[in-house]
Design a protein around this motif. Structure first.
Motif, mmCIF file in Angstrom:
data_model
loop_
_atom_site.group_PDB
_atom_site.id
_atom_site.type_symbol
_atom_site.label_atom_id
_atom_site.label_comp_id
_atom_site.label_asym_id
_atom_site.label_seq_id
_atom_site.Cartn_x
_atom_site.Cartn_y
_atom_site.Cartn_z
ATOM 1 N N PRO A 1 0.838 -1.200 0.000
ATOM 2 C CA PRO A 1 0.000 0.000 0.000
ATOM 3 C C PRO A 1 0.870 1.247 0.000
ATOM 4 C CG PRO A 1 -0.854 -1.590 1.563
ATOM 5 C CD PRO A 1 0.468 -2.127 1.097
ATOM 6 N N LEU A 2 0.427 2.248 -0.742
ATOM 7 C CA LEU A 2 1.192 3.489 -0.875
ATOM 8 C C LEU A 2 0.280 4.671 -0.587
ATOM 9 C CD1 LEU A 2 3.078 2.687 -4.243
ATOM 10 C CD2 LEU A 2 4.051 2.628 -1.926
ATOM 11 N N TRP B 1 5.453 9.002 -2.810
ATOM 12 C CA TRP B 1 4.656 8.057 -2.030
ATOM 13 C C TRP B 1 5.372 7.673 -0.748
ATOM 14 C CZ3 TRP B 1 -0.016 7.150 -4.218
ATOM 15 C CH2 TRP B 1 -0.139 7.359 -5.600
ATOM 16 N N LYS B 2 4.554 7.189 0.177
ATOM 17 C CA LYS B 2 5.073 6.609 1.405
ATOM 18 C C LYS B 2 4.520 5.193 1.497
ATOM 19 C CE LYS B 2 4.353 7.214 6.375
ATOM 20 N NZ LYS B 2 3.466 7.889 7.337
ATOM 21 N N ARG B 3 5.386 4.263 1.865
ATOM 22 C CA ARG B 3 4.944 2.871 2.009
ATOM 23 C C ARG B 3 4.228 2.716 3.345
ATOM 24 N NH1 ARG B 3 8.790 -2.344 2.828
ATOM 25 N NH2 ARG B 3 9.637 -0.989 4.436
ATOM 26 N N ILE B 4 3.056 2.113 3.336
ATOM 27 C CA ILE B 4 2.354 1.829 4.586
ATOM 28 C C ILE B 4 1.862 0.382 4.563
ATOM 29 C CG2 ILE B 4 1.639 4.213 4.990
ATOM 30 C CD1 ILE B 4 -1.120 3.527 3.921
#
Lengths: 250, 888
Positions: free
Chosen positions: B114-115, B126-129
């Protein structure tokens, strides 16, 4: 490459040099663990604190520039920035994927991952991903694994079990040469070229130097040449045939 | 010479000896060497270890045909895909797309985590989550809408939660999700596909598609379908079409503006002027009726019109009239009409060619009528109803939302049962609908829709779509614009129920993870469960009860474990093992037909409409004066010649050539030909059409290496004569200009195209979908090196990704069927201008907004609709008021 085929060859060449000083080995272990942690996941508050605290001076003395913001910027801002950079560099489509499978075959999760998993298992470790999309042939996991092997070697040496220490050394050297040597140098170089933030440029540069120095230490000249070639993966431009294009080539 | 002579002598001797040995037979047979059985699929062995690979059945979803497949798995990795021999309609065959599908799984440009967007929309930051964080965030956004709706006591607010899908094969899962939330804002993709075909058929006979008995037919009229390459049910239809033409000596005649591979395979190919198919079909009907070649009994018994009505209606549609409109010679129309009517059995097939025009539903209805008047309906070798099977939804099943959604079902298109998805961004931009949470599932409108730049503008605008989510596992042109990505897995790693009417043998099939979802990714079905549980953690909202599944597999069991017949064979467990139910028989090694254990062909069932209603069901039923059989207020069949039949899925239970629903809104109730505005273009102008090729879907396959290598560029097809007049040579750069702007591409000169048409395929010219689709790696060394994909580095020999035509294609909607009129855009084609470079595209959102205004004038309330339908007997001043329906 079958996972169950991974064994340490019994007739593997004897180690070139026995490092007797466990402090040196322990330092090496710490170095690999540090590199692995920096590349395994986004920088968090704990790591940032370590970078600003106990590691600050040693890194400076080594001439490693992690960037002004990492040294003294607003922690929340720098963590957000590094998180974004981590995603762009290693995660998001178009990234320099940190997996041996992707580097060598152009696909995710190929037998290279099985080999890594088998090596970890053989040494008593199990790979478990924390977030989705993490595979066992991740460069950072491999770096961390080398660090763990060094720790085991130190433990064995300190208890006087020279045979076990040699076994752990062999295992490490074999892994470095056969599972890391052919790609991690080239991958580090490419990732460093694409990195925007000085932190990742520095860590990737350090990775390249540390791993290469260790590999140079353990393989002969001929093998070294093979590894150099494997890592280089020169670009191959195809000649464009304008006549082919003109003919529309449906 | 003597030596050679000796050998020849010896050879004769050897042969004599051999013949004697053969005669001796088994006495001389080796007891050590045993012949291998020739297995028709289902088993495979590792080339390395020799061990048998694990075979896991699944249903393909490389495109929408849903062929039965078997995945060969070795060490937890898919090494090969092949057809499932137990699937009765695809009979062990996959197409090129299906064979390549496993590349989706291991694609290095797949989204594996998920980004969350960190920069501006579309900026690529983006940030990875985690999945947990991502589903919590989505649930929070959805819950805010629900709370606001409850506080205001306004259920229409719930429709601000919108899902837009391109390919929804969740078997009711996505509907369950949205209805549980209370929203009816489910927007499909069907109006960019064949929706006007569906609306041409549904009021005629019930279902939205036909299932031709290709293998047993003797004559095929193919209107604008490229069934050997694409179109609905390409693989199974193509197999049976070849069976019919090669094995049964059937004749095929194709009408297509382009020499497709199907047209090329045909005995005769005619290239009509675009959008004139119904003129040809009606002229053929005219010939058949006036020459008495029709099936009187069938028309009398099974339609709602008389011969006299038809003769009157068809009188103006002479072959000469059709020639004037279409360019197809009247003598050929007359000849083919006679052949079609007198060769039994016969069938038509049509797809997007006729129906993707303004008033496309009329075109389909006209083609359908040819089968009706010749009595080829539901005959062996004829034009048959589709055969599918259903599955129950787990209980409780949420009801639809309380308020209708105007973007899901635009009120100005009351007959468009498959809705008008193209209009959504225009409606939102004009303030006709509001969005709070926009969810995108298997959808890429920024690439695949007409005037695709309008979708781009809409999705970038945070004031129009405040929170956007994509469930895609690929960074498509649309996904790269969203706020949150919760990646689904590929179709080889997930669960779905399936039943596609892709042949004459109805069956159920499944999709199941053939491998564990790669790298800990999560299938969309689990994401839906998680989101609902977080929206309604304690069940207080009454939503959670619809998603009380112990697991995804538990959800699937509830679909399959209680289906009569299947239940006795093991229900879901049977489906997991075999992949399909029922298993009709085997595929013959001799002729590919389905056979039983004795080798006898398993004959499909025909005449479904004539099935008699059992006496028990007739108890309490009433036969109405018009023959309808009613019971408890519902029509259950029709009585014909004293027999009680189930009939067709229409109000009269007969085939309704006359459609009262059409007349209600001022459309002609009978199939007609309407001259299209594009038919009156200026001589210097051309008509732009698009087409699909056999190795690609619209957009999803551009990242598959095997397929991209085969087909990756899409020059514009232009006839040599036309090109010469325009000063264009083969391979030249050309500028193609519509009212929206222009694109620059290359010309491909071929006789296989109508001189008034320029044709460009889809599937190329991506700006998203990964490195291979975009060829970005070739822009600069640094980007080339990204990812270090050795295939891309060393093996991508092409440097041309094509140019996508959709930006210059105008929005234009069939006011009946709701279809996008893909093939009506008028363009000019010129040599490229100074400064033009290959791939340039320059279009205007403002001009596209004008197209929206223009196309509404053809809707049933519009002035152009009225002007075009003066012949319709309706009170024009009292047409029904536009009213929203419940959407989906």
């Amino acid at each position: 490459m079958q996972a169950d085929k991974f064994v340490i060859p019994a007739d593997m060449a004897p180690v070139k040099r026995h490092e007797k000083d466990t402090d040196v080995l322990r330092a090496q272990a710490g170095l690999y663990a540090f590199l692995g942690r920096c590349l395994e996941a986004e920088v968090d508050a704990a790591l940032l604190s370590t970078l600003r605290g106990p590691l600050c001076k040693p890194l400076e003395e080594l001439g490693v520039d992690l960037g002004d913001d990492v040294r003294s910027g607003d922690p929340l801002a720098v963590l957000a920035d590094l998180g974004e950079e981590f995603a762009a560099l290693f995660v998001v489509p178009g990234a320099v994927l940190p997996y041996r499978s992707a580097y060598e075959t152009g696909r995710l999760f190929q037998p290279q991952a099985d080999l890594a998993t088998a090596a970890y298992r053989d040494a008593g470790f199990e790979f478990r991903n924390t977030l989705s999309g993490e595979f066992s042939d991740h460069a950072a996991v491999m770096l961390a694994f080398v660090g763990r092997l060094l720790e085991r070697q130190v433990e064995a040496a300190e208890t006087g079990d020279a045979e076990a220490a040699t076994g752990w050394q062999r295992r490490r050297e074999h892994f470095l040469q056969h599972q890391m040597g052919g790609w991690i140098i080239g991958w580090s170089r490419r990732a460093r070229t694409c990195a925007r933030h000085p932190f990742y440029r520095a860590i990737l540069g350090l990775t390249e130097q540390v791993v290469w120095a260790d590999i140079c230490d353990i393989v002969d000249e001929k093998a070294l040449q093979r590894l150099v070639k494997a890592n280089r993966r020169p670009l191959m431009r195809q000649k464009t045939d304008h006549e082919f294009r003109k003919a529309s080539g449906l | 010479m003597g030596h050679i002579k000796n050998i020849q002598t010896n050879r004769r001797g050897f042969l004599k000896l051999g013949a004697s040995a053969t005669a001796a037979g088994a006495a001389l047979a080796s007891t050590r060497l045993v012949a291998m059985e020739y297995d028709l699929g289902g088993a495979d062995f590792s080339a390395v270890t020799g061990e048998k690979r694990t075979a896991v059945p699944y249903t393909c979803m490389a495109c929408n045909i849903e062929d039965g497949g078997i995945a060969m798995v070795e060490n937890g990795r898919i090494v090969k895909l092949e057809g499932n021999m137990d699937h009765p309609n695809t009979r062990g065959k996959l197409c090129a797309k299906g064979n390549s599908g496993f590349l989706h799984v291991y694609d290095p440009d797949r989204i594996m985590s998920p980004l969350l967007r960190t920069g501006k929309r579309g900026e690529g930051k983006w940030k990875r989550i985690s999945y947990d964080e991502a589903t919590s965030l989505l649930a929070e956004k959805l819950r805010a809408v629900i709370d606001r709706s409850r506080e205001a006591n306004d259920p229409s607010i719930l429709n601000e939660m919108v899902v837009k899908w391109g390919r929804n094969r969740t078997g009711g899962g996505l509907d369950r999700f949205m209805h549980a939330l209370g929203s009816n804002a489910l927007i499909n993709h069907t109006n960019i596909c064949e929706s006007s075909k569906k609306v041409g058929l549904e009021p005629s006979w019930g279902p939205d598609i036909e299932s031709c008995d290709w293998a047993n037919t003797k004559y095929i009229l193919n209107f604008g379908s490229n069934v050997l390459e694409s179109a609905y049910f390409m693989n199974p239809n193509a197999q049976r079409l070849v069976d019919g033409v090669v094995g049964n000596n059937a004749k095929i005649v194709s009408f297509d503006v382009r020499l497709s591979n199907t047209a090329g395979y045909s005995h005769e190919w005619f290239a009509p002027y675009p959008g004139t198919d119904s003129a040809i079909a009606l002229a053929m009907a005219h010939v058949i009726m006036t020459e008495g070649l029709h099936d009187r009994d069938f028309i009398r018994d099974w339609t709602n019109v008389t011969e006299a009505q038809l003769l009157t209606h068809l009188a103006p549609y002479t072959p000469e009239f059709a020639e004037e409109e279409s360019g197809v010679p009247a003598k050929d129309i007359r000849r083919i009409a006679r052949e079609f009517a007198t060769t039994k059995p016969a069938t038509t097939f049509s797809y997007r060619g006729p129906c993707k025009h303004l008033w496309g539903a009329y075109q389909e209805a006209a083609i359908h009528m040819l089968n009706v008047i010749t009595g080829n309906i539901e005959k062996k070798g004829g034009y048959c109803l589709p055969r599918g099977m259903g599955w129950p939804q787990p209980s409780p099943n949420p009801p639809k939302g309380a308020a209708p959604s105007v973007i899901a079902a635009p009120p100005l298109y009351p007959l468009a049962s498959h809705h008008v998805s193209t209009n959504a961004p225009y409606m939102i931009m004009r303030g006709e609908a509001k969005v709070s949470v926009w969810m995108s599932y298997y959808d890429n409108p920024v690439y695949s829709y007409p005037s695709s730049h309008v979708w781009d503008a809409f999705l970038r605008d945070e004031s129009l779509a405040p929170f956007t989510v994509s469930f895609s596992c690929y960074m498509s042109e649309s996904t790269e614009l969203v706020d949150l990505i919760i990646p689904d897995v590929t179709y080889l790693e997930r669960h779905d129920p399936e039943s596609m009417p892709s042949g004459l043998y109805p069956c159920l099939s499944i999709r199941q993870p053939v491998i564990k979802p790669l790298g800990g990714t999560q299938e969309f079905r689990q994401t839906m469960i998680d989101v609902i549980h977080k929206v309604d953690p304690d069940g207080a909202l009454g939503i959670r009860k619809y998603f009380e599944f112990e697991s995804v597999e538990d959800w699937m069991r509830q679909h399959f474990d209680n289906i009569p017949g299947l239940k006795e064979e093991g229900g879901w467990d049977h489906m997991k093992k075999v992949g399909v139910w029922p298993v009709y028989g085997k595929v013959s090694k001799d002729d590919g037909k389905l056979v039983d254990d004795n080798g006898d062909e398993i004959v499909a069932e025909y005449g479904l409409h004539t099935a008699e209603i059992p006496a028990s069901a007739m108890a309490g039923a009433v036969v109405e004066p018009d023959g309808r059989i009613t019971k408890d207020g519902a029509t259950i069949g029709v009585q014909i010649n004293g027999k009680n039949h189930t009939g067709f899925g229409t109000p009269s239970r007969k085939i309704e050539i006359y459609k009262e629903s059409f007349r209600t809104y001022g459309f002609n109730p009978l199939p007609v030909y309407k001259r299209l505005p594009s038919r009156d273009k200026k001589p210097a102008e051309m008509i732009l059409t698009t087409f699909k090729v056999n190795v690609h879907t619209q957009s999803r396959t551009a990242s598959l290496k095997y397929l991209a290598e085969i087909y990756h560029k899409n020059p514009a097809w232009i006839s040599p004569a036309r090109a010469k007049a325009l000063g264009i040579a083969d391979g030249d750069l050309v500028r193609i200009t519509s009212s929206l702007g222009y694109m620059v591409t290359r010309a491909h000169l071929t006789e296989g195209i109508h001189p008034e048409v320029v044709a460009i395929s889809t599937a190329c010219g991506h700006s998203g979908y990964g490195r291979l689709a975009t060829l970005k790696h070739k822009d600069a060394d640094a980007e080339w090196a990204l990812g270090g994909d050795p295939d891309i580095t060393n093996n991508v020999w092409w440097d041309d990704k094509g140019v996508h035509p959709n930006p210059i294609i105008r929005l234009s909607i069939d006011p009946i069927g709701g279809s996008q009129a893909w093939f009506d855009t008028v363009v000019t084609v010129t040599p490229a201008q100074p400064g033009d470079t290959y791939g340039d595209t320059n279009v205007s959102v403002e001009e596209s907004m004008k197209d929206y205004e223009e196309t509404l004038r053809y809707a049933y309330t519009g002035d152009l609709h009225r002007a075009a339908h003066q012949e319709v007997d309706v009170d024009w001043n009292n047409l029904p008021h536009p009213a929203a329906s419940d959407g989906h």
